[in-house]
Design a protein around this motif. Structure first.
Motif, short mmCIF file in Angstrom:
data_model
loop_
_atom_site.label_atom_id
_atom_site.label_comp_id
_atom_site.label_asym_id
_atom_site.label_seq_id
_atom_site.Cartn_x
_atom_site.Cartn_y
_atom_site.Cartn_z
N PRO A 110 -33.76 15.25 8.07
CA PRO A 110 -33.88 15.87 9.39
C PRO A 110 -33.59 17.37 9.31
O PRO A 110 -32.84 17.81 8.42
CB PRO A 110 -32.79 15.15 10.18
CG PRO A 110 -31.73 14.85 9.16
CD PRO A 110 -32.47 14.56 7.88
N THR A 116 -32.98 12.84 17.01
CA THR A 116 -33.99 11.82 16.74
C THR A 116 -33.59 10.51 17.38
O THR A 116 -32.42 10.11 17.33
CB THR A 116 -34.14 11.60 15.22
OG1 THR A 116 -34.47 12.85 14.60
CG2 THR A 116 -35.23 10.59 14.92
N ALA A 121 -30.91 7.15 9.67
CA ALA A 121 -31.09 8.54 9.27
C ALA A 121 -32.11 8.57 8.14
O ALA A 121 -31.83 8.10 7.03
CB ALA A 121 -29.76 9.14 8.82
N TYR A 122 -33.29 9.08 8.44
CA TYR A 122 -34.33 9.21 7.42
C TYR A 122 -34.23 10.61 6.84
O TYR A 122 -34.34 11.61 7.56
CB TYR A 122 -35.71 8.98 8.01
CG TYR A 122 -36.83 9.25 7.04
CD1 TYR A 122 -37.01 8.43 5.92
CD2 TYR A 122 -37.70 10.32 7.21
CE1 TYR A 122 -38.03 8.68 5.02
CE2 TYR A 122 -38.72 10.57 6.31
CZ TYR A 122 -38.88 9.74 5.22
OH TYR A 122 -39.89 10.00 4.31
N VAL A 123 -34.00 10.68 5.53
CA VAL A 123 -33.80 11.96 4.85
C VAL A 123 -34.90 12.13 3.81
O VAL A 123 -35.13 11.23 2.99
CB VAL A 123 -32.41 12.01 4.17
CG1 VAL A 123 -32.20 13.36 3.49
CG2 VAL A 123 -31.31 11.75 5.19
N VAL A 141 -24.44 10.51 4.25
CA VAL A 141 -24.47 10.69 5.70
C VAL A 141 -23.15 10.18 6.27
O VAL A 141 -22.79 9.01 6.07
CB VAL A 141 -25.65 9.94 6.35
CG1 VAL A 141 -25.58 10.04 7.87
CG2 VAL A 141 -26.97 10.51 5.85
N TRP A 176 -33.30 6.08 3.40
CA TRP A 176 -33.05 5.55 4.74
C TRP A 176 -31.59 5.12 4.80
O TRP A 176 -31.16 4.27 4.02
CB TRP A 176 -33.94 4.35 5.02
CG TRP A 176 -35.41 4.67 5.10
CD1 TRP A 176 -36.16 4.90 6.21
CD2 TRP A 176 -36.32 4.77 3.99
NE1 TRP A 176 -37.47 5.14 5.87
CE2 TRP A 176 -37.59 5.08 4.51
CE3 TRP A 176 -36.17 4.65 2.60
CZ2 TRP A 176 -38.71 5.26 3.71
CZ3 TRP A 176 -37.28 4.84 1.80
CH2 TRP A 176 -38.54 5.13 2.36
N LEU A 191 -24.75 15.77 6.98
CA LEU A 191 -25.56 15.33 5.85
C LEU A 191 -25.36 16.26 4.67
O LEU A 191 -25.35 17.49 4.82
CB LEU A 191 -27.04 15.33 6.26
CG LEU A 191 -28.09 15.27 5.14
CD1 LEU A 191 -28.09 13.90 4.50
CD2 LEU A 191 -29.46 15.61 5.69
N LEU A 212 -28.45 11.50 15.98
CA LEU A 212 -29.22 10.29 16.21
C LEU A 212 -28.89 9.77 17.61
O LEU A 212 -27.73 9.78 18.03
CB LEU A 212 -28.89 9.21 15.18
CG LEU A 212 -29.38 9.41 13.75
CD1 LEU A 212 -29.05 8.19 12.92
CD2 LEU A 212 -30.87 9.71 13.71
#
Length: 640
Positions: A110, A116, A121-123, A141, A176, A191, A212
């Protein structure tokens, strides 16, 4: 009178970074337009600048490269009028021992401060450490823990920006990280990403924050879901159809060629031929396996992809599937794959006792993100997913590790592991010498080649691209090693693998083979089978390799660790770590051939109790029979 053209270059006394700005001086010129400088073949922009120790009257300059230079020694050339070479020097791009390695990259998702709607948490991003893709990337994270990222993903944008870097085109990564986030709440998280390669060093990214948000459940959607569910129940109550306890209705996601589909196809054949079941099949996606169903006398109904994006779509599709289920006259249902929860819900509503086979070793939030993105199914649909898991009569798994992951969603007595086998078990864990010789000859291998084989559709979770990176190191120690990857198809990932082989000069070492309906020739020719997946339940390809007497090196993940014992019946290594993969392959290749054969024999003996597919087919037949005769079901619908 002619001018005297000379030049001097200020060379640093130590290695420098990827875009080091050169300094120097030139005599006989009055401005930058009369000269030029290249650095490692890369042009530069020359601007006036003071240069200490320049001769009196000389033109001082600074040269800014137009691109990033890879690690190594690069020539600097100063040209005067008419492209006359005035001076040369060598500058080393790199670091001194003990220093933090050079890092290039970007965390693209992100973004700092981004908000979001998601529970995960998609990194993602790209990175080069000392000019090469890192061996290991860990995403940290706060509140979600640390996850190893999937690496060596295609990034042609990075390659375009860094054409001199061999790994730039596969420098991408993604991870993820599920975060516990109740409905109606949001959380600001921090992060950091750690990049590491053994013998090179590590780099930790600066910390940045993002948010998030888990949207609050919409009460109107919940009310609509209840209303539509009740309407479906009323429609189904008007229908009474006699049911046959030896008639099974099977729902699956696809009839294309793949692991879960081939597993089901084998099971279907044995249920029909060996156990006398009548079967109807419903699939969301058509494919070539429908022809085999026709040969078995199994009718196939092709529906659409399961609709989960809104409550009306979900309830409408489930109502259609439930009505089909009830009218089929089946006495029991079997649902294939985790994403088939609408079918499991429909079977329950139709009053069919239901068994649900779950192959996927993902948490629900991660699975949802993979399949539907951050905008997961609406809360009302999500609750149906969870309640269906909780209420389905039997959840079936192919590995204990996957079963344990899903225990919180059901009751232990409703969760059962049924490992599958392979028809290739009849080979007895060996390949006859003549069969091996012929296979190697047909495939173009010499008697001295040591053949590594990987079988699986080329996709990021299968980890074939990191395997290519390992091969670049392995061939320095074992030039006799050849690798065949069976399962290439023209996706961006597959195309990136082709380019990697070309750019790395691996054409004589690596063979990328399109998807094969039967990989037997390669297994017969193999000296070692390699599985580098980061997510698996019970890899079918490992069973096939063991049946052929091929020793196996595999990631220590879910079902793989239930099949192999490291150092005894195979080799296991950590996921998403090219260093660990390389070290394990070197360990296996350094094992004498006789010992490798002993380990392959040990693997076959360990798996033999359940390698015969007749065993799991019999177990499934017994499970379906028990469910059909007991009439156990957990949701409405009348049964005749």
């Amino acid at each position: 009178m002619t001018s005297l053209y000379t030049a001097g270059i200020v060379t640093p006394g130590r290695p420098v970074g990827h875009r080091y700005e050169l300094r120097g001086w030139t005599t006989g010129v009055a401005d930058a337009g009369e000269m030029s400088v290249t650095f490692g073949g890369v042009s530069t922009t020359v601007v006036p600048d003071d240069c200490p120790d320049a001769p009196e009257g000389a033109f001082g300059w600074r040269a800014v490269p137009h691109g990033w230079l890879p690690v190594g020694r690069h020539e600097v050339v100063v040209y005067g009028p008419g492209q006359r070479v005035l001076s040369t020097a060598t500058v080393h791009i790199g670091t001194l021992p003990g220093e933090e390695p050079l890092w290039l990259g970007e965390i693209t998702t992100p973004l700092a401060g981004q908000v979001t709607e998601a529970q995960v948490a998609y990194v993602s991003g790209w990175a080069l450490l000392q000019g090469q893709a890192p061996s290991l990337i860990e995403v940290q994270v706060e509140g979600g823990g640390t996850v190893r990222a999937r690496t060596r993903l295609p990034r042609e944008d990075a390659h375009a920006a860094l054409p001199g870097f061999a790994d730039a085109g596969v420098s991408g990564f993604e991870a993820w990280v599920p975060v516990d986030l109740p409905e109606g709440t949001e959380r600001t998280l921090s992060l950091r990403v750690r990049f590491r390669t053994e013998g090179v060093g590590e780099h930790v990214s600066p910390r940045h924050t993002f948010t998030l948000r888990h949207a609050e459940a919409d009460p109107d959607e919940a009310a609509l879901a209840d209303e539509l569910t009740a309407e479906t129940a009323r429609v189904l109550a008007r229908t009474t159809v006699p049911t046959d306890p030896r008639h099974a209705l099977i729902f699956t996601h696809s009839l294309a060629v793949g692991g879960g589909q081939l597993w089901l196809q084998e099971l279907l054949g044995r249920l029909v031929r060996d156990h006398g079941w009548r079967v109807d099949l419903v699939t969301a996606v058509d494919g070539p396996l429908r022809a085999e169903c026709r040969q078995l006398g199994v009718p196939v109904h092709v529906t659409t992809h399961y609709r989960t994006s809104s409550v009306p779509e979900y309830e409408g599709h489930v109502a259609e599937l439930a009505r089909f289920a009830k009218l089929s006259g089946a006495g029991v249902a079997l649902v294939n794959t985790l994403g088939g929860f609408p079918a499991a819900d429909a079977a329950k509503r139709a009053g069919l006792p239901t068994a649900w086979v779950i192959h996927e070793s993902f948490s629900l939030p991660t699975f949802a993100y993979h399949n539907w993105g951050p905008a997961k199914p609406p809360s009302a649909v999500w609750r149906r997913w969870e309640s269906t898991l909780a209420e389905t009569d039997m959840l079936l798994f192919v590995a204990d590790s996957t079963r344990e992951m899903f225990l919180p969603h059901s009751k232990p007595e409703r969760c059962r592991t049924v490992r599958y086998g392979t028809p290739m078990w009849t080979l007895g864990g060996r390949t006859p010498a003549e069969t091996r010789r012929r296979a190697r000859s047909d495939l173009g291998y010499s008697p001295d080649d040591v053949v590594l084989v990987n079988v699986g559709i080329t996709e990021s979770r299968k980890g074939q691209a990191p395997l290519l990176s390992a091969m670049r190191r392995i061939r320095r120690v074992h030039p006799e090693v050849k690798l065949s990857i069976i399962g290439l198809h023209p996706t961006p990932y597959g195309q990136a693998m082709r380019r990697t082989v070309e750019r790395a000069g691996l054409g004589k070492t690596v063979d990328l083979v399109p998807i094969q309906p039967d990989p037997m020739r390669w297994l017969h020719a193999a000296d070692l089978f390699v599985n580098n997946s980061d997510v698996e339940s019970l890899p079918r390809s490992i069973l096939e390799a063991v049946s052929c007497g091929v020793p196996v090196a595999a990631t220590d993940v879910f079902g793989a660790r239930e099949m192999l014992v490291d150092g005894e019946s195979g080799w296991l290594f950590e996921t998403n770590d090219v260093d660990a993969l390389t070290a394990t392959l070197l360990r296996a290749l350094g094992t004498p051939p006789a010992r490798r054969r002993e380990m392959a024999e040990a693997a076959y003996e360990r798996l033999l109790p359940w390698l015969d597919p007749a065993g799991y087919a019999r177990e499934y037949s017994e499970i379906l029979t028990d469910l059909a005769l007991s009439g156990r079901h957990s949701a409405g619908g009348d049964r005749a």
